[in-house]
Design a protein around this motif. Structure first.
Motif, PDB file in Angstrom:
ATOM      1  N   LYS A  64       0.801  -1.229   0.000  1.00  9.51           N
ATOM      2  CA  LYS A  64       0.000   0.000   0.000  1.00  9.51           C
ATOM      3  C   LYS A  64       0.835   1.282   0.000  1.00  9.51           C
ATOM      4  O   LYS A  64       0.451   2.270  -0.653  1.00  9.51           O
ATOM      5  CB  LYS A  64      -0.963  -0.014   1.190  1.00  9.51           C
ATOM      6  N   PRO A  65       1.990   1.347   0.694  1.00 14.80           N
ATOM      7  CA  PRO A  65       2.794   2.579   0.627  1.00 14.80           C
ATOM      8  C   PRO A  65       3.248   2.958  -0.777  1.00 14.80           C
ATOM      9  O   PRO A  65       3.589   4.120  -1.025  1.00 14.80           O
ATOM     10  CB  PRO A  65       3.998   2.249   1.523  1.00 14.80           C
ATOM     11  N   LEU A  66       3.254   2.010  -1.712  1.00 13.91           N
ATOM     12  CA  LEU A  66       3.690   2.293  -3.086  1.00 13.91           C
ATOM     13  C   LEU A  66       2.589   2.944  -3.918  1.00 13.91           C
ATOM     14  O   LEU A  66       2.841   3.374  -5.040  1.00 13.91           O
ATOM     15  CB  LEU A  66       4.147   0.999  -3.773  1.00 13.91           C
ATOM     16  N   TYR A  67       1.378   3.007  -3.378  1.00 14.26           N
ATOM     17  CA  TYR A  67       0.237   3.470  -4.161  1.00 14.26           C
ATOM     18  C   TYR A  67       0.189   4.984  -4.338  1.00 14.26           C
ATOM     19  O   TYR A  67      -0.785   5.528  -4.850  1.00 14.26           O
ATOM     20  CB  TYR A  67      -1.065   2.950  -3.549  1.00 14.26           C
ATOM     21  N   THR A  68       1.237   5.672  -3.923  1.00 13.30           N
ATOM     22  CA  THR A  68       1.330   7.111  -4.206  1.00 13.30           C
ATOM     23  C   THR A  68       1.940   7.362  -5.576  1.00 13.30           C
ATOM     24  O   THR A  68       1.931   8.494  -6.063  1.00 13.30           O
ATOM     25  CB  THR A  68       2.196   7.799  -3.130  1.00 13.30           C
ATOM     26  N   ASP A  69       2.471   6.314  -6.208  1.00 13.80           N
ATOM     27  CA  ASP A  69       3.105   6.419  -7.528  1.00 13.80           C
ATOM     28  C   ASP A  69       2.221   5.716  -8.556  1.00 13.80           C
ATOM     29  O   ASP A  69       2.070   4.492  -8.538  1.00 13.80           O
ATOM     30  CB  ASP A  69       4.492   5.766  -7.480  1.00 13.80           C
ATOM     31  N   ASP A  70       1.614   6.491  -9.457  1.00 17.02           N
ATOM     32  CA  ASP A  70       0.655   5.931 -10.425  1.00 17.02           C
ATOM     33  C   ASP A  70       1.288   4.875 -11.324  1.00 17.02           C
ATOM     34  O   ASP A  70       0.645   3.882 -11.673  1.00 17.02           O
ATOM     35  CB  ASP A  70       0.071   7.061 -11.287  1.00 17.02           C
ATOM     36  N   SER A  71       2.540   5.095 -11.718  1.00 15.31           N
ATOM     37  CA  SER A  71       3.176   4.125 -12.611  1.00 15.31           C
ATOM     38  C   SER A  71       3.373   2.783 -11.902  1.00 15.31           C
ATOM     39  O   SER A  71       3.218   1.714 -12.515  1.00 15.31           O
ATOM     40  CB  SER A  71       4.524   4.661 -13.105  1.00 15.31           C
ATOM     41  N   LYS A  72       3.686   2.827 -10.623  1.00 17.07           N
ATOM     42  CA  LYS A  72       3.858   1.584  -9.863  1.00 17.07           C
ATOM     43  C   LYS A  72       2.510   0.904  -9.626  1.00 17.07           C
ATOM     44  O   LYS A  72       2.413  -0.329  -9.662  1.00 17.07           O
ATOM     45  CB  LYS A  72       4.567   1.870  -8.538  1.00 17.07           C
ATOM     46  N   VAL A  73       1.481   1.690  -9.419  1.00 16.99           N
ATOM     47  CA  VAL A  73       0.137   1.127  -9.250  1.00 16.99           C
ATOM     48  C   VAL A  73      -0.268   0.376 -10.518  1.00 16.99           C
ATOM     49  O   VAL A  73      -0.812  -0.741 -10.461  1.00 16.99           O
ATOM     50  CB  VAL A  73      -0.884   2.245  -8.934  1.00 16.99           C
ATOM     51  N   GLN A  74      -0.006   0.995 -11.661  1.00 17.89           N
ATOM     52  CA  GLN A  74      -0.350   0.358 -12.934  1.00 17.89           C
ATOM     53  C   GLN A  74       0.442  -0.935 -13.136  1.00 17.89           C
ATOM     54  O   GLN A  74      -0.106  -1.946 -13.592  1.00 17.89           O
ATOM     55  CB  GLN A  74      -0.071   1.325 -14.094  1.00 17.89           C
ATOM     56  N   ALA A  75       1.717  -0.912 -12.771  1.00 17.56           N
ATOM     57  CA  ALA A  75       2.553  -2.119 -12.920  1.00 17.56           C
ATOM     58  C   ALA A  75       2.046  -3.245 -12.022  1.00 17.56           C
ATOM     59  O   ALA A  75       2.002  -4.412 -12.434  1.00 17.56           O
ATOM     60  CB  ALA A  75       4.001  -1.778 -12.584  1.00 17.56           C
ATOM     61  N   ILE A  76       1.661  -2.893 -10.797  1.00 15.08           N
ATOM     62  CA  ILE A  76       1.127  -3.897  -9.863  1.00 15.08           C
ATOM     63  C   ILE A  76      -0.157  -4.489 -10.416  1.00 15.08           C
ATOM     64  O   ILE A  76      -0.381  -5.709 -10.378  1.00 15.08           O
ATOM     65  CB  ILE A  76       0.889  -3.265  -8.475  1.00 15.08           C
ATOM     66  N   GLU A  77      -1.027  -3.620 -10.941  1.00 13.91           N
ATOM     67  CA  GLU A  77      -2.303  -4.088 -11.485  1.00 13.91           C
ATOM     68  C   GLU A  77      -2.087  -5.028 -12.676  1.00 13.91           C
ATOM     69  O   GLU A  77      -2.721  -6.088 -12.771  1.00 13.91           O
ATOM     70  CB  GLU A  77      -3.145  -2.882 -11.913  1.00 13.91           C
ATOM     71  N   GLU A  78      -1.190  -4.641 -13.568  1.00 11.83           N
ATOM     72  CA  GLU A  78      -0.906  -5.476 -14.748  1.00 11.83           C
ATOM     73  C   GLU A  78      -0.413  -6.855 -14.327  1.00 11.83           C
ATOM     74  O   GLU A  78      -0.847  -7.876 -14.866  1.00 11.83           O
ATOM     75  CB  GLU A  78       0.132  -4.792 -15.638  1.00 11.83           C
ATOM     76  N   PHE A  79       0.485  -6.881 -13.350  1.00 13.99           N
ATOM     77  CA  PHE A  79       1.000  -8.181 -12.925  1.00 13.99           C
ATOM     78  C   PHE A  79      -0.093  -9.026 -12.269  1.00 13.99           C
ATOM     79  O   PHE A  79      -0.221 -10.223 -12.551  1.00 13.99           O
ATOM     80  CB  PHE A  79       2.161  -8.023 -11.935  1.00 13.99           C
ATOM     81  N   ALA A  80      -0.874  -8.400 -11.353  1.00 15.19           N
ATOM     82  CA  ALA A  80      -1.896  -9.155 -10.638  1.00 15.19           C
ATOM     83  C   ALA A  80      -2.919  -9.752 -11.606  1.00 15.19           C
ATOM     84  O   ALA A  80      -3.344 -10.908 -11.451  1.00 15.19           O
ATOM     85  CB  ALA A  80      -2.582  -8.255  -9.615  1.00 15.19           C
ATOM     86  N   LEU A  81      -3.319  -8.977 -12.639  1.00 22.12           N
ATOM     87  CA  LEU A  81      -4.288  -9.490 -13.620  1.00 22.12           C
ATOM     88  C   LEU A  81      -3.672 -10.615 -14.454  1.00 22.12           C
ATOM     89  O   LEU A  81      -4.326 -11.631 -14.735  1.00 22.12           O
ATOM     90  CB  LEU A  81      -4.754  -8.357 -14.530  1.00 22.12           C
ATOM     91  N   LYS A  82      -2.425 -10.428 -14.831  1.00 24.28           N
ATOM     92  CA  LYS A  82      -1.740 -11.464 -15.614  1.00 24.28           C
ATOM     93  C   LYS A  82      -1.572 -12.734 -14.782  1.00 24.28           C
ATOM     94  O   LYS A  82      -1.771 -13.854 -15.273  1.00 24.28           O
ATOM     95  CB  LYS A  82      -0.382 -10.937 -16.075  1.00 24.28           C
ATOM     96  N   TYR A  83      -1.239 -12.544 -13.536  1.00 23.93           N
ATOM     97  CA  TYR A  83      -1.052 -13.683 -12.636  1.00 23.93           C
ATOM     98  C   TYR A  83      -2.377 -14.427 -12.462  1.00 23.93           C
ATOM     99  O   TYR A  83      -2.419 -15.658 -12.470  1.00 23.93           O
ATOM    100  CB  TYR A  83      -0.541 -13.179 -11.287  1.00 23.93           C
ATOM    101  N   LEU A  84      -3.462 -13.664 -12.334  1.00 25.20           N
ATOM    102  CA  LEU A  84      -4.767 -14.292 -12.170  1.00 25.20           C
ATOM    103  C   LEU A  84      -5.161 -15.076 -13.413  1.00 25.20           C
ATOM    104  O   LEU A  84      -5.785 -16.139 -13.320  1.00 25.20           O
ATOM    105  CB  LEU A  84      -5.834 -13.223 -11.863  1.00 25.20           C
ATOM    106  N   SER A  85      -4.778 -14.560 -14.583  1.00 26.96           N
ATOM    107  CA  SER A  85      -5.149 -15.235 -15.829  1.00 26.96           C
ATOM    108  C   SER A  85      -4.528 -16.626 -15.921  1.00 26.96           C
ATOM    109  O   SER A  85      -5.063 -17.506 -16.593  1.00 26.96           O
ATOM    110  CB  SER A  85      -4.720 -14.397 -17.035  1.00 26.96           C
ATOM    111  N   THR A  86      -3.411 -16.841 -15.249  1.00 23.31           N
ATOM    112  CA  THR A  86      -2.797 -18.171 -15.257  1.00 23.31           C
ATOM    113  C   THR A  86      -3.490 -19.116 -14.290  1.00 23.31           C
ATOM    114  O   THR A  86      -3.192 -20.309 -14.260  1.00 23.31           O
ATOM    115  CB  THR A  86      -1.306 -18.081 -14.868  1.00 23.31           C
ATOM    116  N   LEU A  87      -4.413 -18.549 -13.504  1.00 25.23           N
ATOM    117  CA  LEU A  87      -5.085 -19.368 -12.489  1.00 25.23           C
ATOM    118  C   LEU A  87      -6.577 -19.516 -12.758  1.00 25.23           C
ATOM    119  O   LEU A  87      -7.307 -20.023 -11.919  1.00 25.23           O
ATOM    120  CB  LEU A  87      -4.903 -18.731 -11.102  1.00 25.23           C
ATOM    121  N   THR A  88      -7.031 -19.059 -13.909  1.00 31.45           N
ATOM    122  CA  THR A  88      -8.473 -19.064 -14.170  1.00 31.45           C
ATOM    123  C   THR A  88      -9.066 -20.456 -14.217  1.00 31.45           C
ATOM    124  O   THR A  88     -10.275 -20.631 -14.094  1.00 31.45           O
ATOM    125  CB  THR A  88      -8.779 -18.340 -15.495  1.00 31.45           C
ATOM    126  N   GLY A  89      -8.210 -21.462 -14.405  1.00 31.36           N
ATOM    127  CA  GLY A  89      -8.739 -22.821 -14.435  1.00 31.36           C
ATOM    128  C   GLY A  89      -8.834 -23.460 -13.064  1.00 31.36           C
ATOM    129  O   GLY A  89      -9.232 -24.611 -12.936  1.00 31.36           O
TER     130      GLY A  89
END
Length: 683
Positions: free
Chosen positions: A335-360
């Motif tokens: 959560k302390p990293l959420y003051t940086d928009d670019s880092k927030v976007q990077a975290i979101e991209e990874f979390a969504l990509k990671y979830l896509s490998t677990l959809t099954g």
């Protein structure tokens, strides 16, 4: 003193004089009933003896007879105004009343008649440091030291006084004189002596002579019992002296002892001079993470300074490890990293990509990745759960409550008994503005684990945010004794549960229950005042036990007590409430409610208002804070005729804080407003 000025009954016969000494001993051992009986036997023969009257009065104040005791103390003082005992007793009474300035004056009067009295000098010194009269404290401690130089705590106390006024040269000189005067060598397990040596070393460092502080530290290192403190001081001193290689070794030694202390890693960075060199800093943490595999700090710190692709790689490795292991606190860590928009976007991209490998991944435990690969250690139902749980928190944090709700519902559907999922859902609903649904959902979380006090407290807080006092009190009371006045509310006040008192006060303010709101805000101030008063017990304890460094930390914390958010929040609430009472008195608010109604409608509305208020007041009276609470609804506070003066009571402790000057300006603006303007505003 002339014969005319000498009290008639100043002196007692030998038998009664012995009885008076017995009264003093019984008072010191808290045997108050026996002390009163002995005092009465003296007063039968010497009814005007001032010192006995004063002592009897003081003892009565400890037996729930404060008013009568106070009168007796004053009578005793009038009968023998030149008695140091009478003045000392009056000072003790004022001290128990927390009237420190008057108590100090009484002690000073007592010292006029007995200048060498060590007990009175000690009591005066305690009051002086409590009131931060540090010059007076130093003066008193000098006198005490000159009387009893053989006692170590007298040297320590005087050195503390000089340290508090930042006269480090004199503070060190006092401690050095004590060391030189020591007749016997300290025992190896003498903790007080060990603390004294560290205190002296701390003073040398505070004076700015870092080189000499390091030399002194090396001399005492083998004697000092607090080995960790020696290591920390050595590392700091070496760093400040620019001896980088030695400092780096010292910080590595500390990290080896505790690889989760952030300060040690920061010290190592400075020692290696890599703070502004990202490649070297990255390499350092890569090596540290490899060496200390279980250290969260070694893995987390690079996320602060890395950017771009390097950050993406680092956060992917960091977050995937948490999600694979099923760590609920993954979002809290990031959560302390959420003051940086670019880092927030990077975290979101990874979390969504990671979830896509677990959809099954299915809730029954079977799993298959989306690309048809074989099952992996990551592709488990638990990993899927904590990934969608993380995404729910992520989207709620960035303000996308609808998306967050979708993910949290997936988590609940996957594991309907996950308390944390319902808590996150409640937070999403709160941020969406549906406070009632948020409270109900938090209560669902509570019902899953009825033994979890934290979730219980959250449920109570959410009910108060939704203005549901009955539900909040009944919920919070499940974890309180409920055997006194006010049940859970009374217990939480007694336990000084400041968050509850503040939340309830704000709830009452929103409901326009001004009296109850002010009562709660005054309770917050009383709690903080008690915290300020509680330091009194440590003024003597710290010098006796030799904990000088910790004591100075306490003094500095107490000096910042009223600037802490737990006070400023309640103070702002209280001041705003009093300002509203000044702008629109209670009578004006009632008139506004009835404006525009016919006589018959007014009567009907007034009757309903009285009935509703009586019903509500009956409920609220059950929440009185003690059996002696003679104003459970706060009517006296609401009906004040001096709201601006009452507001100043809250403003005074924060008047020097720049962030709260505006509150003082609002009060002054109303004080200086013309009478005509005020009348027009309240019409």
């Amino acid at each position: 003193m002339s014969a005319r000025q000498v009290p008639k009954q100043r002196y007692l016969a030998p038998k009664e004089a012995a009885s008076f000494r017995q009264v003093l001993k019984l008072y010191e051992t808290h045997q108050y009933k026996k002390a009163l009986k002995v005092a009465d036997t003296i007063l039968k023969k010497y009814p005007e003896h001032g010192e006995t009257l004063a002592m009897k009065g003081l003892i009565m104040t400890f037996t729930d007879q404060r008013a009568e005791g106070h009168e007796l103390i004053k009578l005793g003082l009038r009968n023998d105004i030149s008695s140091f005992i009478c003045w000392h007793v009056y000072g003790l009474f004022n001290r128990t009343e927390k009237n420190y300035e008057e108590a100090a004056k009484c002690y000073q009067h007592a010292l006029k008649y007995d200048p060498e009295n060590g007990n009175i000098l000690r009591d005066l010194a305690l009051l002086q440091v409590q009131m931060r009269n540090l010059d007076g404290f130093i003066s008193s401690r000098k006198q005490i030291l000159s009387q009893r130089p053989e006692i170590r705590q007298n040297w320590t106390a005087l050195a503390i006084g000089y340290a508090l006024v930042k006269d480090y040269a004199l503070a060190e000189s006092i401690l050095q004189k004590y060391e030189d005067a020591m007749i016997e060598a300290a025992k190896p397990d003498d903790i007080e002596h060990s603390e004294l040596l560290l205190f002296k070393n701390w003073i040398i460092h505070q004076s700015g002579d870092v080189k000499r502080a390091l030399e002194d530290l090396e001399k005492i290192a083998d004697v000092v019992l607090d080995k960790l403190c020696v290591l920390e001081y050595r590392a700091l001193y070496l760093l400040e002296l620019g001896r980088s290689e030695e400092a780096a070794r010292a910080y590595r030694k500390l990290i080896n002892r505790n690889p989760d202390c952030k300060a040690y890693f920061e010290g190592l960075e400075k020692a290696l001079k890599v703070t502004d060199d990202v490649p070297k800093r990255k390499a350092l943490y890569a090596a540290l993470a490899k060496q200390y595999k279980r250290s969260n700090v070694a893995k987390w710190n690079p996320l602060v300074f890395l950017t771009g692709q390097e950050f993406k790689e680092a956060v992917s490795e960091y977050l995937s490890g948490f999600l694979a292991r099923g760590v609920p606190s993954a979002f809290v860590n990031l959560k302390p990293l959420y003051t940086d928009d670019s880092k927030v976007q990077a975290i979101e991209e990874f979390a969504l990509k990671y979830l896509s490998t677990l959809t099954g991944v299915a809730s029954n435990g079977s799993s298959s990745t989306s690309n048809g690969a074989k099952d992996t250690a990551e592709a488990t139902p638990t990993t899927y759960l904590w990934t969608v749980f993380y995404l729910a928190q992520h989207y709620s944090k960035i303000g996308k409550q609808d998306v967050a709700m979708e993910y949290v519902e997936k988590a609940i559907a996957h594991t309907p008994t996950l308390v944390e999922a319902y808590m996150v859902k409640a937070k999403i609903l709160k941020r969406s503005g549906d406070l009632q649904a948020a409270a109900d959902t938090m209560n669902q979380a509570r019902e899953i684990d009825l033994q979890d006090r934290f979730v219980n407290s959250k449920a109570g807080k959410y009910y108060m945010r939704a203005n549901k006092n009955d539900e909040a009190v009944s919920t919070i009371s499940l974890f309180t004794k409920n055997d006194g006045a006010g049940k859970g509310v009374g217990d939480l006040h007694e336990m000084q549960c400041i968050w509850f008192v503040t939340e309830q006060g704000e709830m009452f303010a929103r409901q326009d229950k001004i009296g109850m709101a002010l009562k709660r805000f005054h309770s917050v101030k009383k709690i903080v005042d008690d915290w300020w008063t509680d330091q009194f017990d440590f003024h003597q304890y710290a010098t006796r036990q030799g904990t000088a460094r910790t004591y100075i930390d306490l003094i500095r914390w107490e000096d910042s007590l009223y600037s802490q958010p737990f006070y400023t929040r309640a103070a702002e609430d209280a001041i705003k409430t009093y300002l509203s009472l000044h702008d629109t008195p209670k009578s004006a608010r009632v008139a506004a409610e009835l404006a525009g109604l016919s006589e018959e409608e007014r009567k009907r509305v007034m009757k309903k208002l009285k009935r509703d208020r009586a019903k509500e007041n009956k409920k609220l009276e059950a929440e009185k804070l003690s059996e002696k609470d003679d104003d459970p609804l706060g009517k006296n506070l609401e009906n004040t005729t001096k709201p601006l003066e009452d507001a100043m009571v809250f403003y005074k402790p924060i008047k020097d804080l720049e962030a709260w000057k505006w509150l003082g300006e609002e009060i002054e603006k109303r004080k200086n407003a013309p009478v005509e303007a005020k009348t027009e505003a309240t019409a």
